[in-house]
Design an enzyme around this catalytic site. Structure first.
Site, PDB file in Angstrom:
ATOM      1  N   GLU A   1       1.690  -0.413  -5.073  1.00  0.00           N
ATOM      2  CA  GLU A   1       0.773   0.686  -5.364  1.00  0.00           C
ATOM      3  C   GLU A   1       1.686   1.905  -5.489  1.00  0.00           C
ATOM      4  O   GLU A   1       2.090   2.496  -4.488  1.00  0.00           O
ATOM      5  CB  GLU A   1      -0.247   0.879  -4.244  1.00  0.00           C
ATOM      6  CG  GLU A   1      -1.253   1.980  -4.569  1.00  0.00           C
ATOM      7  CD  GLU A   1      -2.217   2.265  -3.418  1.00  0.00           C
ATOM      8  OE1 GLU A   1      -3.393   2.533  -3.694  1.00  0.00           O
ATOM      9  OE2 GLU A   1      -1.781   2.245  -2.254  1.00  0.00           O
TER      10      GLU A   1
ATOM     11  N   ASP B   1       0.835  -1.194   0.000  1.00  0.00           N
ATOM     12  CA  ASP B   1       0.000   0.000   0.000  1.00  0.00           C
ATOM     13  C   ASP B   1       0.879   1.256   0.000  1.00  0.00           C
ATOM     14  O   ASP B   1       1.863   1.338   0.748  1.00  0.00           O
ATOM     15  CB  ASP B   1      -0.889  -0.024   1.247  1.00  0.00           C
ATOM     16  CG  ASP B   1      -1.846   1.140   1.307  1.00  0.00           C
ATOM     17  OD1 ASP B   1      -2.696   1.246   0.415  1.00  0.00           O
ATOM     18  OD2 ASP B   1      -1.741   1.942   2.256  1.00  0.00           O
TER      19      ASP B   1
END
Length: 746
Positions: free
Chosen positions: A428, A372
């Site tokens: 990401e 993330d």
């Protein structure tokens, strides 16, 4: 019964408005985990040799002769024999009939190991406190101790003394019992969503003491949203809009990176969390039995300790200036948008991250990780300097905290680690500080990326925006414009249209604007730029013609995912058309907004779910739809309304191609994103005729007509006058797949 407001545990240092995020992968929002215990090898001879080596080093450092076992100078304990212990490995490690405890803290002046029984934890009582003698129980910056005794139902934590000087980056508080960053399970509340004693959302947390006991959709990979320990009551407060309580449903706020989310398990805190660990192993094992890989979503960009006003339960109390990215006067950098930024490229922190990842691969057997806000892991750490990172000075090394690095030490370590370089690594590739690295993330040839550009371009083209035909064609080819020059392959692109944050696929075609009032923030949270189109009317209630167009668009998006080179990712629930009512930031809802609706899936089994199932199977059958290399002109040919004449102009809303396939022979795929229907000319193939397989402009079951479909011959006959003339009519906003079939008598 109507819920009434009661005491709230929401806090100003967790601003909800800042929490919006972000093979065939299915992205899951919540899983319950389960499985049997795994043995931990004692390797006693090796550890004894390590202990002798540590003692020898202590003597050589001027510590004088030391006994092999040094007893801490304190009153005799009733339950434990105490000795010096070893500085490695970090965490609590069963060995030689006892447990070795080791924790890093460079700025603490004293450390205390706190032991709590499960019953004492409920009464907020410490069972035993064992001070660590710096002259015996400290090697370098590592505090360590070894205990033998009865650890049944025993938990642990640490207290550290040191400066409380935020402007210098130190936040020590000797009254706090802190979590070991290397704890394998975190024990606190046992039941998901249930408040602690006195309605406390943050009751005392402790660590498990490990033991030495032995005790049809075509998806082939699942990506779990965060399953590390987090506090689902972090935002707990009454939501007057919904009449329930706000929860941290997504889990992007990690407390500990080794412990699974204990309250996801059936067993909860029973057996001090070890049964919950076994449930995770069982989940992974059962997925593997079914040919499904398991990827974990990990959040190393920030922790649940929040900003300057946040709680102290682990990293902040152990060594704040090491674990967090701090400004010169102790303020927290906030590249995560969640109050703090993990100091990923600090030597101690990056080793900690690697250790956590290795643990989940070697012990839990997961197949990879999605990182993330991974761009934070490429930023320079606090106290960045060449000696800190490389061990020697480098001329011109004037990087400031947070500067993006071309060769980040953490990414280097992960990429070259003998265990981790063999698993799936997915970035990401952006953060909330403005760093956007899709296509440029440091990759060492092995990192894949959530392709956010694919999402944005496909949304724009499918809804009929001018100027995207060329970019859309790049997406269909696996985005070679992003990945080919750097030596990467189509599989480095994780293609997606929807994910947990943002609209679902059904909402993408139902709403022009976000509808987040249910979050209780006056619709101020969530992304306002969604590239969505409601097909003419806002919301679920719409005319029959609009509803038909929406179903067509959903099929267009799914077909696009399945025929694109790269790895398609589907958000859980999109396969049956799950709606969140236009909410594009549903982080706080433990209710029907986020729940997977099995009843809806069954209802749609003859409609959209059927289409998705047939499309994923078709992709698996085609050799050409999962290429290891980007397609070339030898295999792929572009077309326009006329065969062999593609239109890449700004006003073009039509893209078509043929693809040679060793299984299917040749396939023809076309997208008409115009508001006008069109009749296209098909490529000439002497001795063969093109026949329809997929046409999203047709209703179910004629949107996908495989060879075994009972009505296939009738459907093909109805179009024979077009097909015999090498033509095919396409409805507005539709897409097709045609296959070659030998002509009668050929």
């Amino acid at each position: 019964m109507e819920l009434k407001p009661r005491s709230t545990c929401s806090s100003p240092y967790f601003p909800a408005a800042n929490l919006s995020r972000g093979s065939i992968i299915q992205c899951l929002s919540l899983m319950t985990l389960r499985r049997p215990k795994r043995a931990v090898s004692t390797r006693s001879g090796e550890l004894r040799r390590m202990e002798r080596a540590v003692l020898a080093r202590a003597r050589s450092d001027g510590g004088g002769a030391q006994p092999e076992t040094a007893v801490v100078d304190k009153p005799k304990l009733s339950r434990f024999e105490v000795s010096q212990g070893l500085p490695v490995p970090f965490g609590a490690t069963p060995v030689d009939g006892g447990v070795n405890f080791a924790v890093f803290s460079s700025n603490a002046v004293s450390a205390t190991l706190c032991l709590l029984s499960l019953s004492d934890l409920r009464e907020s009582t410490v069972t035993e406190q064992i001070p660590l003698d710096p002259s015996i129980n400290r090697t370098g910056d590592v505090w360590h101790i070894f205990l033998k005794g009865d650890f049944t139902d025993m938990l642990y934590g640490y207290k550290f003394e040191g400066k409380f000087s935020p402007e210098e980056g130190h936040r020590y508080d000797a009254t706090k019992i802190l979590l070991d960053p290397y704890a394998k399970a975190v024990i606190s509340r046992g039941e998901y969503g249930v408040l602690g004693p006195e309605d406390n959302c943050w009751p005392q947390m402790t660590c498990m003491v490990p033991s030495n006991n032995d005790e049809e959709l075509g998806i082939n990979c699942i990506e779990l949203m965060p399953c590390h320990e987090f506090n689902e009551l972090e935002y707990f407060s009454y939501n007057s809009v919904m009449g329930d309580y706000k929860m941290n449903f997504w889990g992007y706020s990690t407390i500990n990176y080794f412990s699974p989310m204990i309250r996801y398990s059936y067993t909860g805190t029973r057996n001090d969390g070890s049964s919950a660990i076994n449930e995770v192993k069982l989940l992974v094992r059962e997925a593997h039995k079914r040919g499904i890989e398991v990827i974990m979503d990990v959040v190393f960009n920030h922790t649940a300790e929040g900003n300057e006003d946040g709680p102290i339960f682990s990293f902040r109390g152990i060594d704040n200036s090491v674990y967090y990215m701090l400004a010169p006067k102790g303020e927290f950098y906030n590249y995560s948008g969640c109050g703090n930024t993990f100091n990923c490229n600090h030597p101690v922190v990056r080793q900690f991250i690697v250790d956590s990842l290795r643990y989940w691969v070697t012990e839990m057997h997961v197949d990879g990780f999605r990182f993330d806000l991974a761009s934070i892991m490429t930023r320079s750490s606090s106290l960045w300097d060449a000696i800190n990172v490389h061990g020697n000075p480098i001329d011109g090394d004037l990087l400031t905290t947070g500067t993006p690095l071309n060769s980040p030490p953490l990414i280097d370590m992960i990429s070259n680690d003998p265990v981790l370089r063999g698993v799936k690594l997915i970035a990401e590739a952006w953060d909330t500080g403005g760093l956007y690295q899709v296509g440029t993330f440091p990759h060492w040839g092995i990192w894949s990326e959530w392709n956010g550009k694919y999402r944005d371009i496909v949304r724009q083209f499918i809804k009929g925006t001018d100027g995207f035909s060329g970019a859309f064609a790049e997406c269909l080819c696996g985005s070679p414009n992003l990945y080919q020059e750097g030596g990467r392959k189509p599989w480095n692109s994780i293609n997606f249209v929807c994910a947990h944050d943002g609209f679902t696929l059904a909402d993408l075609v139902m709403y022009n604007k976000k509808h987040n009032l249910a979050n209780g923030e006056d619709n101020n949270d969530g992304e306002s730029h969604n590239n969505s189109w409601n097909c003419g009317q806002e919301g679920e209630c719409a005319s029959i013609s609009v509803q038909r167009l929406r179903k067509r668009q959903m099929r267009n998006f799914f077909l696009c995912l399945m025929v694109s080179q790269g790895v398609p990712m589907i958000y859980m629930g999109d396969e049956y058309g799950h709606t969140k009512g236009g909410n594009n930031n549903s982080y706080c809802h433990d209710n029907y907004i986020n729940y997977f609706r099995w009843d809806k899936k069954e209802e749609s089994s003859s409609d959209f779910y059927r289409f998705c199932r047939l499309m994923t199977n078709f992709r698996h059958e085609c050799e050409s739809l999962g290429l290891n290399n980007f397609p070339t002109a030898e295999r792929l040919q572009w077309h326009g309304h006329v065969s062999g004449v593609p239109d890449w102009s700004e006003s073009s809303r039509f893209v078509a191609f043929t693809l040679i396939d060793s299984v299917k022979g040749e396939i023809y795929v076309a997208f008409n994103a115009s508001h006008l229907p069109v009749t296209i000319t098909l490529p000439e193939r002497p001795g063969y005729r093109w026949e329809p397989l997929v046409d999203t402009g047709k209703p179910t079951p004629f949107d996908f007509i495989p060879a075994e479909h009972p009505g296939r011959d009738i459907a093909v006959t109805q179009y024979s006058h077009f097909l015999n003339a090498n033509l095919y009519p396409m409805l507005s906003y539709s897409s097709i797949i045609l296959l070659l079939s030998p002509e009668n008598g050929a």
